[in-house]
Design an enzyme around this catalytic site. Structure first.
Site, mmCIF file in Angstrom:
data_model
loop_
_atom_site.group_PDB
_atom_site.id
_atom_site.type_symbol
_atom_site.label_atom_id
_atom_site.label_comp_id
_atom_site.label_asym_id
_atom_site.label_seq_id
_atom_site.Cartn_x
_atom_site.Cartn_y
_atom_site.Cartn_z
ATOM 1 N N LYS A 17 -26.966 77.628 37.423
ATOM 2 C CA LYS A 17 -25.691 78.345 37.228
ATOM 3 C C LYS A 17 -25.943 79.830 37.041
ATOM 4 O O LYS A 17 -25.279 80.670 37.629
ATOM 5 C CB LYS A 17 -24.939 77.821 35.987
ATOM 6 C CG LYS A 17 -24.594 76.368 36.004
ATOM 7 C CD LYS A 17 -23.809 75.958 34.760
ATOM 8 C CE LYS A 17 -24.539 76.107 33.438
ATOM 9 N NZ LYS A 17 -25.691 75.209 33.252
ATOM 10 N N ARG A 92 -17.824 73.761 28.120
ATOM 11 C CA ARG A 92 -18.841 72.711 28.026
ATOM 12 C C ARG A 92 -18.322 71.478 27.304
ATOM 13 O O ARG A 92 -19.046 70.496 27.182
ATOM 14 C CB ARG A 92 -20.037 73.253 27.244
ATOM 15 C CG ARG A 92 -21.239 73.615 28.131
ATOM 16 C CD ARG A 92 -22.170 74.427 27.275
ATOM 17 N NE ARG A 92 -23.560 74.232 27.539
ATOM 18 C CZ ARG A 92 -24.322 75.207 28.059
ATOM 19 N NH1 ARG A 92 -23.799 76.335 28.449
ATOM 20 N NH2 ARG A 92 -25.616 75.012 28.188
ATOM 21 N N ARG A 130 -40.179 76.053 33.090
ATOM 22 C CA ARG A 130 -39.729 77.444 33.170
ATOM 23 C C ARG A 130 -40.484 78.356 32.199
ATOM 24 O O ARG A 130 -40.661 78.046 31.029
ATOM 25 C CB ARG A 130 -38.225 77.483 32.858
ATOM 26 C CG ARG A 130 -37.628 78.860 32.853
ATOM 27 C CD ARG A 130 -36.139 78.816 33.013
ATOM 28 N NE ARG A 130 -35.456 78.141 31.897
ATOM 29 C CZ ARG A 130 -34.141 77.966 31.845
ATOM 30 N NH1 ARG A 130 -33.371 78.388 32.831
ATOM 31 N NH2 ARG A 130 -33.595 77.359 30.821
ATOM 32 N N ARG A 164 -38.762 79.555 26.705
ATOM 33 C CA ARG A 164 -37.590 79.564 25.828
ATOM 34 C C ARG A 164 -37.743 78.458 24.796
ATOM 35 O O ARG A 164 -38.214 77.363 25.126
ATOM 36 C CB ARG A 164 -36.345 79.272 26.685
ATOM 37 C CG ARG A 164 -35.394 80.432 26.779
ATOM 38 C CD ARG A 164 -34.329 80.176 27.797
ATOM 39 N NE ARG A 164 -33.352 79.171 27.398
ATOM 40 C CZ ARG A 164 -32.198 78.961 28.036
ATOM 41 N NH1 ARG A 164 -31.893 79.688 29.100
ATOM 42 N NH2 ARG A 164 -31.364 78.039 27.647
#
Ligand code: AMP
Length: 223
Positions: A17, A92, A130, A164
């Protein structure tokens, strides 16, 4: 002249997104409103609220609806959102979707929801693999797009890549479950009201972008 819209990108964490919203912003000038980015920015302020938000995010759970909506309302009231804007990561929950209906009525802009659909096995690897460069923000993936030298940025060879806090295996599991339980039902909500488009998000980002661009047409036209 085309009508301004609220474009909602819906997809599980890792669906892409953010990547697509950033492309829409840089190429069409449609502002990207990312609730995740806004919450992450709160890391820099040392208030009780900011600390609470950081704790919730680190756990992989959702920030309360009222607080999230307040932030979206405030952000979308700014002048750059006069025409079309894209929401990345909002709504959400069903409650947030209802809140967005009232915002849509108030602003007189219809909602167009675009689902970015990606199989679960790919999502897990996209998230847990990631890594990003703390200097320039360049994103890598240890499975799909590894840096030339393991653990370091190609563009900043001395910058050690970071993960992250919510991309660890354990947190990813919670985030994907949270998506299944809270956000996935919104697809049916938008589908049944004839406002849902779906794109295959397992392809190359450029291909996905082209499809999204044609779906929204000239939605960035001014009011
Ligand atoms: P994201 O970068 O979109 O994956 O968001 C990171 C985290 O921010 C999520 O796991 C939530 O904790 C929080 N967050 C982002 N958007 C929302 C939202 N619309 N409602 C509640 N929490 C959110």
């Amino acid at each position: 002249m085309f009508m301004s819209k609220i474009i909602v990108l819906i997809g599980a964490p890792g669906a892409g997104k953010g990547t697509q919203a950033r492309l829409l912003e840089s190429r069409l000038g449609i502002p990207q409103i990312s609730t995740g980015d806004m919450f992450r920015e709160m890391k820099n302020s040392d208030t009780r609220l900011a600390r609470e938000v950081q704790e919730i995010m680190a756990s992989g759970k959702l920030v309360p609806d009222a607080l999230t909506y307040e932030m979206v309302r405030e952000r979308t009231a700014r002048p750059d959102c006069r025409a079309t804007f894209v929401l990345d990561g909002f709504p959400r929950t069903a409650v947030q979707a209802e809140m967005l209906e009232s915002l849509s009525d108030e602003l007189g802009k219809p909602v167009v929801a675009i689902q970015i659909d990606v199989p679960m096995e790919i999502l897990e690897k996209r998230l847990t693999g990631r890594r990003s460069c703390p200097e320039c923000g360049e994103i890598y993936n240890i499975f799909f797009k590894a840096p030339k030298s393991e653990g370091y940025c190609d563009l900043h060879p001395r910058a050690e890549l970071v993960q992250r806090a919510d991309d660890t295996e354990e947190k990813v599991k919670v985030r994907l479950e949270t998506y299944e339980d809270n956000t996935k039902p919104l697809l049916e909500y938008y589908r049944s009201s004839g406002r849902l488009e779906t794109v295959d998000g397992s392809r190359d980002p450029e291909e996905i972008y082209k499809e999204i661009e044609s779906l929204i047409g000239s939605a960035n036209a001014t009011v």
